[in-house]
Scaffold this motif. Structure first.
Motif, short mmCIF file in Angstrom:
data_model
loop_
_atom_site.label_atom_id
_atom_site.label_comp_id
_atom_site.label_asym_id
_atom_site.label_seq_id
_atom_site.Cartn_x
_atom_site.Cartn_y
_atom_site.Cartn_z
N ILE A 431 35.61 50.08 27.77
CA ILE A 431 35.56 48.62 27.81
C ILE A 431 36.47 48.05 28.88
O ILE A 431 36.13 47.06 29.54
N HIS A 432 37.63 48.69 29.10
CA HIS A 432 38.51 48.17 30.15
C HIS A 432 37.90 48.38 31.53
O HIS A 432 38.06 47.56 32.43
N ARG A 433 37.16 49.49 31.71
CA ARG A 433 36.46 49.69 32.99
C ARG A 433 35.39 48.62 33.18
O ARG A 433 35.19 48.10 34.28
N LEU A 434 34.71 48.30 32.09
CA LEU A 434 33.68 47.27 32.14
C LEU A 434 34.27 45.92 32.55
O LEU A 434 33.74 45.23 33.42
N LEU A 435 35.40 45.55 31.94
CA LEU A 435 36.04 44.27 32.30
C LEU A 435 36.61 44.31 33.71
O LEU A 435 36.64 43.29 34.40
N ASN A 436 37.01 45.49 34.13
CA ASN A 436 37.46 45.64 35.53
C ASN A 436 36.32 45.32 36.48
O ASN A 436 36.51 44.67 37.52
N LYS A 437 35.10 45.77 36.12
CA LYS A 437 33.91 45.46 36.94
C LYS A 437 33.59 43.97 36.90
O LYS A 437 33.25 43.37 37.93
N ILE A 438 33.71 43.39 35.72
CA ILE A 438 33.37 41.97 35.57
C ILE A 438 34.31 41.11 36.41
O ILE A 438 33.90 40.10 36.99
N TYR A 439 35.58 41.53 36.50
CA TYR A 439 36.57 40.77 37.28
C TYR A 439 36.75 41.33 38.70
O TYR A 439 37.76 41.06 39.34
N TYR A 440 35.76 42.07 39.15
CA TYR A 440 35.82 42.62 40.51
C TYR A 440 35.63 41.51 41.55
O TYR A 440 34.78 40.63 41.39
N ASN A 441 36.41 41.56 42.61
CA ASN A 441 36.34 40.55 43.67
C ASN A 441 35.29 40.94 44.70
O ASN A 441 35.55 41.75 45.59
N LYS A 442 34.12 40.38 44.57
CA LYS A 442 33.03 40.70 45.50
C LYS A 442 33.30 40.19 46.90
O LYS A 442 32.72 40.67 47.86
N LEU A 443 34.18 39.22 47.02
CA LEU A 443 34.46 38.66 48.35
C LEU A 443 35.14 39.68 49.25
O LEU A 443 35.12 39.54 50.47
N ASN A 444 35.75 40.70 48.66
CA ASN A 444 36.37 41.75 49.48
C ASN A 444 35.36 42.48 50.34
O ASN A 444 35.67 43.00 51.40
N SER A 445 34.12 42.52 49.83
CA SER A 445 33.07 43.25 50.55
C SER A 445 32.15 42.32 51.34
O SER A 445 31.15 42.76 51.89
N ILE A 446 32.50 41.01 51.36
CA ILE A 446 31.68 40.04 52.10
C ILE A 446 32.45 39.59 53.33
O ILE A 446 33.63 39.28 53.26
#
Length: 646
Positions: A431-446
């Motif tokens: 679950i912590h990995r899942l929340l890590n994904k949910i709070y991932y900063n997509k702008l880092n890859s944009i």
């Protein structure tokens, strides 16, 4: 068969020539006498005088020689006959009806003809057939025709089952299966396959599962069903013998032991070039079905299985066959009772479900749908109407209910406290990995200045504000939030929460917990669950925690209890309390430095027991003369009254 043959021959010749009376009937009458009595043999025996077979044969030959053109006889679908009928047909064209000017075209699958003859005991069927067939004509290869038929049929099936919205994506994905058309040799093969695929699509539609299936995956497993039903049965009934679960990708993959059987040919060639001395896989001990696939080098299976379980594809979603939660439905065309529809999960994570969440979560747990629930969150969270903080709150509630309703899921022989159970569930369902994904900063890859970056930045700002407000409210389960923040901290540079915020909130959680800890009575303070909770909180920021803990202990009314617990007494032995050190998350305590500072700064520093404890800190426990140290007597009496492991 013989009767039908001569009947059609008589009918066609009679359209162009005047035939002698009873020319074929008399001959046929003599032929059928060779077989058991039948309607035809009775009829012919009663109408014609007996003549020899040779006489009647010669009479037909004499007539046919007079015809000035060839007579072409085409016989289709010979390979569909029963084995004994195949042999009868071959004898018919070579012996029984071997007349002048008669030429035969036999349309058949040679492979199936050979199989029929083998079953009849003929050892070299290809050599045997040369006695009957003078010239073997293969149709010229025409992949364009096969591809056209295939595309038309595929398009028709997808339209029939209302896949028009994403039809192009499905077709593009299906054609990512390399060498796909090699699975079909003839147009008839294509039609046979589509009968299999259409049946599966029909079952899916009738069960209302069309929105919970990856059509390209269903297509691929249907190819295996069409080409090798035994291999299909293994995937259906005994998947654990072929597949393993990859914890990194959370998906199914082919077992390493079958890697060389089903690996993509390109990678197999690379491996072969890298390790030229490597031997082929031993197939002595593996299943006969797998061995057969391997020996025949049927690479189409490699491409299909690579497509299903390994290939990176644009169309992969939460319903893809490679995910354990979805695998079953590709064979049953329905979901298990332990699976929850993705649409329901998306509905749960919407504002309308706020008041009903606990009721629905209890229902999910009672039905054993928790794994499917987490899987669907992982695959569909980007489509949820709820904000990220609401997803986190609902997941926290879900974990709390897991502890209440499903403690048996934790596989252990020892008694576990709530803090341990929460950690176990977090690990079990990632679950912590899942929340890590949910709070991932997509702008880092944009790239900077990309379309939508400003809008995303504003959305992220709201997510940060929501998270900060949640921490300040103290309305969280401290173990849950500590474990989540602890995991996010590891890769904080990739989190949309921001490194500075994560550090600030981690300290805030520590502060809030220390405030709560000060309000605990003696039993609550030293309850094992509290100590395990401390280990979760302390991991957020070790240095900050140690300073906070030191201040807390100095002012604690249970100061002497803490001092006594630094050493444990059990079975008449004193030991430095390593379990306590781990739970308090105080690393590098070889010199017991923190306890020396606490003892020196304590208002109890003049107490003989505390002074004696300070002396022990400068020496090793095992080197002490126990009878001369009041502290050790204090520890012994303390542990006789208190159970360290309660």
């Amino acid at each position: 068969m013989i009767t039908e043959f001569f009947s059609v021959l008589h009918q066609e010749l009679n359209r162009h020539f005047i035939l002698p009376t009873g020319m074929f009937s008399s001959y046929l009458s003599l032929l059928v006498e060779k077989v058991p009595d039948s309607y035809y043999s009775f009829m012919f025996k009663s109408l014609y005088k007996k003549k020899t077979l040779t006489t009647e044969h010669d009479r037909i030959m004499t007539f046919l020689k007079q015809i000035d053109r060839p007579i072409i006889i085409s016989i289709d679908d010979v390979d569909r006959l029963h084995d004994d009928e195949v042999k009868l047909m071959l004898n018919l064209i070579r012996d029984t009806a071997d007349f002048p000017n008669l030429f035969y075209i036999i349309a058949a699958d040679k492979k199936n003809l050979c199989l029929s003859l083998e079953r009849l005991g003929i050892e070299a069927p290809e050599v045997y057939m040369k006695k009957f067939i003078n010239f073997e004509c293969l149709f010229p290869a025409n992949d364009a025709v096969l591809k056209k038929i295939f595309q038309e049929k595929l398009d028709s099936v997808l339209r029939e089952y209302s896949c028009t919205g994403n039809k192009d994506l499905i077709i593009d994905s299906i054609f990512e299966i390399e060498n796909l058309l090699n699975a079909f040799e003839t147009p008839r093969d294509i039609l046979r396959f589509f009968n299999v695929f259409t049946f599966a699509m029909d079952c899916i539609e009738r069960n209302g599962m069309m929105d919970e299936i990856n059509v390209a995956d269903l297509f691929a497993i249907s190819i295996i069903q069409y080409l090798n039903i035994n291999l299909y049965r293994i995937f259906r009934d005994d998947d654990s013998s072929l597949l393993t679960y990859d914890d990194n990708t959370k998906s199914l993959r082919i077992l390493p032991s079958y890697k060389l059987v089903f690996e993509h040919p390109m990678f197999a060639d690379i491996a072969k070039d890298t390790n030229p001395g490597e031997q082929d896989i031993s197939i002595v001990e593996i299943n006969d079905v797998i061995a057969d696939v391997f020996v025949q080098k049927q690479t189409i299976f490699c491409y299909v299985i690579w497509f299903l379980f390994e290939q990176e594809r644009k169309d992969i979603n939460g319903y893809s066959m490679r995910y354990p939660d979805s695998y079953f439905r590709y064979f049953a065309f329905n979901r298990k009772h332990t699976q929850i529809p993705g649409a329901k999960v998306r509905a749960i994570f919407s504002p309308t479900y706020k008041q009903l969440c606990e009721v629905v979560f209890r229902e999910i747990l009672q039905r054993g749908q928790e794994s499917s629930f987490i899987h669907n969150i992982d695959k569909w969270y980007h489509e949820f109407d709820d904000s990220k903080i609401e997803i986190l709150k609902k997941l926290s509630l879900f974990v709390s209910l897991l502890c209440e309703l499903k403690p048996e899921i934790v596989d252990t022989n020892q008694i576990m406290r709530k803090a341990q159970i929460i950690e176990s569930f977090m690990e079990t369902y990632d679950i912590h990995r899942l929340l890590n994904k949910i709070y991932y900063n997509k702008l880092n890859s944009i790239s900077s200045g990309s379309v939508g970056q400003e809008e995303s930045e504003k959305k992220y700002e709201k997510d940060r504000d929501d998270f900060g407000e949640y921490i300040r409210s103290c309305k969280y389960e401290v173990n849950f939030i500590s474990l989540v923040l602890g995991k996010i901290r590891i890769h904080s540079e990739h989190s949309l929460l921001g490194e500075e915020n994560i550090e600030k909130w981690s300290k805030q959680v520590i502060d809030n917990f220390v405030v709560a800890l000060k309000k605990y009575d003696r039993e609550q303070t030293f309850f094992r669950n509290t100590l395990y909770t401390i280990s979760h909180v302390a991991e957020l920021n070790t240095e900050y925690w140690i300073n906070s803990f030191e201040d807390y202990v100095l002012a604690s009314p249970y100061f002497m209890d803490w001092i006594a617990r630094v050493v444990s007494y059990k079975n008449n032995n004193f030991e430095w309390n390593e379990p306590l050190k781990e739970q308090l998350h105080l690393p590098n305590l070889g010199n017991r430095g923190i306890w020396g500072q606490i003892a020196a700064n304590s208002i109890h520093c003049e107490d003989p027991i505390v002074k004696d404890f300070a002396k022990i800190l400068s020496k090793d426990l095992k080197s002490l003369d126990r009878s001369s140290h009041p502290y050790l007597k204090y520890v012994e009496d303390y542990w006789k009254r208190n159970d360290m492991y309660k």
